[in-house]
Design a protein around this motif. Structure first.
Motif, short mmCIF file in Angstrom:
data_model
loop_
_atom_site.label_atom_id
_atom_site.label_comp_id
_atom_site.label_asym_id
_atom_site.label_seq_id
_atom_site.Cartn_x
_atom_site.Cartn_y
_atom_site.Cartn_z
N PHE A 84 -4.70 6.56 3.78
CA PHE A 84 -4.55 5.57 2.72
C PHE A 84 -4.67 6.25 1.36
O PHE A 84 -5.53 7.11 1.15
CB PHE A 84 -5.63 4.51 2.87
CG PHE A 84 -5.69 3.51 1.77
CD1 PHE A 84 -6.64 3.62 0.77
CD2 PHE A 84 -4.81 2.43 1.73
CE1 PHE A 84 -6.72 2.69 -0.25
CE2 PHE A 84 -4.88 1.50 0.71
CZ PHE A 84 -5.84 1.63 -0.28
N VAL A 85 -3.83 5.82 0.43
CA VAL A 85 -3.87 6.34 -0.93
C VAL A 85 -4.27 5.24 -1.92
O VAL A 85 -5.21 5.40 -2.68
CB VAL A 85 -2.51 6.93 -1.34
CG1 VAL A 85 -2.52 7.37 -2.81
CG2 VAL A 85 -2.13 8.10 -0.45
N ALA A 86 -3.53 4.14 -1.88
CA ALA A 86 -3.79 3.05 -2.82
C ALA A 86 -3.20 1.77 -2.27
O ALA A 86 -2.23 1.79 -1.51
CB ALA A 86 -3.20 3.36 -4.19
N GLY A 87 -3.79 0.63 -2.68
CA GLY A 87 -3.29 -0.66 -2.23
C GLY A 87 -3.52 -1.72 -3.29
O GLY A 87 -4.40 -1.59 -4.14
N ILE A 88 -2.72 -2.78 -3.21
CA ILE A 88 -2.79 -3.86 -4.18
C ILE A 88 -2.49 -5.18 -3.49
O ILE A 88 -1.62 -5.25 -2.62
CB ILE A 88 -1.80 -3.59 -5.35
CG1 ILE A 88 -1.94 -4.61 -6.47
CG2 ILE A 88 -0.35 -3.52 -4.84
CD1 ILE A 88 -1.17 -4.22 -7.72
N GLY A 127 0.81 -1.21 0.00
CA GLY A 127 0.00 0.00 0.00
C GLY A 127 0.84 1.26 0.00
O GLY A 127 2.02 1.24 0.36
N TRP A 128 0.21 2.32 -0.43
CA TRP A 128 0.80 3.66 -0.33
C TRP A 128 -0.10 4.51 0.57
O TRP A 128 -1.32 4.51 0.41
CB TRP A 128 0.91 4.32 -1.71
CG TRP A 128 1.99 3.76 -2.56
CD1 TRP A 128 1.89 2.78 -3.51
CD2 TRP A 128 3.36 4.17 -2.56
NE1 TRP A 128 3.11 2.55 -4.09
CE2 TRP A 128 4.04 3.39 -3.52
CE3 TRP A 128 4.10 5.11 -1.83
CZ2 TRP A 128 5.40 3.53 -3.78
CZ3 TRP A 128 5.45 5.24 -2.09
CH2 TRP A 128 6.10 4.46 -3.05
N PHE A 129 0.52 5.18 1.48
CA PHE A 129 -0.15 6.13 2.37
C PHE A 129 0.54 7.48 2.21
O PHE A 129 1.64 7.57 1.67
CB PHE A 129 -0.04 5.67 3.83
CG PHE A 129 -0.91 4.50 4.16
CD1 PHE A 129 -0.58 3.22 3.73
CD2 PHE A 129 -2.06 4.66 4.92
CE1 PHE A 129 -1.39 2.12 4.05
CE2 PHE A 129 -2.87 3.57 5.25
CZ PHE A 129 -2.53 2.32 4.81
N ARG A 130 -0.11 8.51 2.71
CA ARG A 130 0.52 9.83 2.69
C ARG A 130 0.15 10.58 3.96
O ARG A 130 -0.89 10.33 4.57
CB ARG A 130 0.13 10.63 1.45
CG ARG A 130 -1.33 11.01 1.38
CD ARG A 130 -1.63 11.65 0.02
NE ARG A 130 -3.03 12.07 -0.09
CZ ARG A 130 -3.59 12.53 -1.20
NH1 ARG A 130 -2.86 12.61 -2.32
NH2 ARG A 130 -4.85 12.89 -1.22
N GLN A 131 1.01 11.51 4.31
CA GLN A 131 0.76 12.32 5.49
C GLN A 131 1.21 13.75 5.22
O GLN A 131 2.39 13.99 4.96
CB GLN A 131 1.49 11.75 6.70
CG GLN A 131 1.14 12.43 8.00
CD GLN A 131 1.62 11.64 9.21
OE1 GLN A 131 2.49 10.78 9.10
NE2 GLN A 131 1.03 11.91 10.36
N CYS A 144 5.42 3.88 1.66
CA CYS A 144 5.13 2.54 1.17
C CYS A 144 4.99 1.63 2.38
O CYS A 144 5.71 1.80 3.39
CB CYS A 144 6.29 2.09 0.29
SG CYS A 144 6.22 0.39 -0.28
N ALA A 145 4.07 0.68 2.29
CA ALA A 145 3.86 -0.23 3.41
C ALA A 145 3.46 -1.60 2.91
O ALA A 145 2.91 -1.72 1.80
CB ALA A 145 2.79 0.33 4.35
N THR A 146 3.68 -2.61 3.74
CA THR A 146 3.29 -3.96 3.38
C THR A 146 2.82 -4.71 4.61
O THR A 146 3.25 -4.42 5.73
CB THR A 146 4.44 -4.71 2.69
OG1 THR A 146 3.98 -5.98 2.25
CG2 THR A 146 5.62 -4.92 3.64
N GLY A 147 1.93 -5.66 4.39
CA GLY A 147 1.40 -6.42 5.51
C GLY A 147 0.88 -7.76 5.06
O GLY A 147 0.53 -7.94 3.89
#
Length: 124
Positions: free
Chosen positions: A47-51, A35-39, A96-99
């Motif tokens: 949250f911005v986008a995820g796949i 995922g992409w997040f922004r602050q 960028c993040a992952t889980g």
């Protein structure tokens, strides 16, 4: 352990485009969601986008639908965010993040590993 490193941020005029990239290293992240997040300053991380792992499940924030596109390359352990028609309100640090989830989630709690972020500034 997974390490994530973002790149591609910068300064762009309104209406312009940027492509962010996130490189993952460490244990395999193939089956994880990305995922992409922004602050933005003074605001919560959003949250911005995820796949998902196969690319079959995509989610976008309403504010970026039709303008941003997320994609991933499992062979190279990368996830990209193509950002078009940028607006000043898109200015933020992008993470960028992952889980370890099967479907994309939009909350920060669904992501275990985070990059350090890359600054995106859109001038009016």
């Amino acid at each position: 352990q997974v390490q994530l490193v973002e790149s591609g941020g910068g300064l762009v005029e309104a209406g312009g485009s940027l492509r962010l990239s996130c490189a993952a290293s460490g244990r395999t992240f193939t089956t994880y969601i990305m995922g992409w997040f922004r602050q933005a300053p003074g605001k919560e991380r959003e949250f911005v986008a995820g796949i998902n792992w196969s690319g079959s499940h995509l989610r976008y924030a309403d504010s970026v639908k039709g303008r941003f596109t997320i994609s991933r390359d499992n062979a190279n352990n990368t996830v990209d965010l193509q950002m078009n028609s940028l607006k000043p309100e898109d200015t933020a640090v992008y993470y960028c993040a992952t889980g370890p989830n099967i479907v994309v989630v939009t909350t920060t709690f669904g992501y275990r590993y985070w990059g350090r972020g890359t600054q995106v500034t859109v001038s009016s």
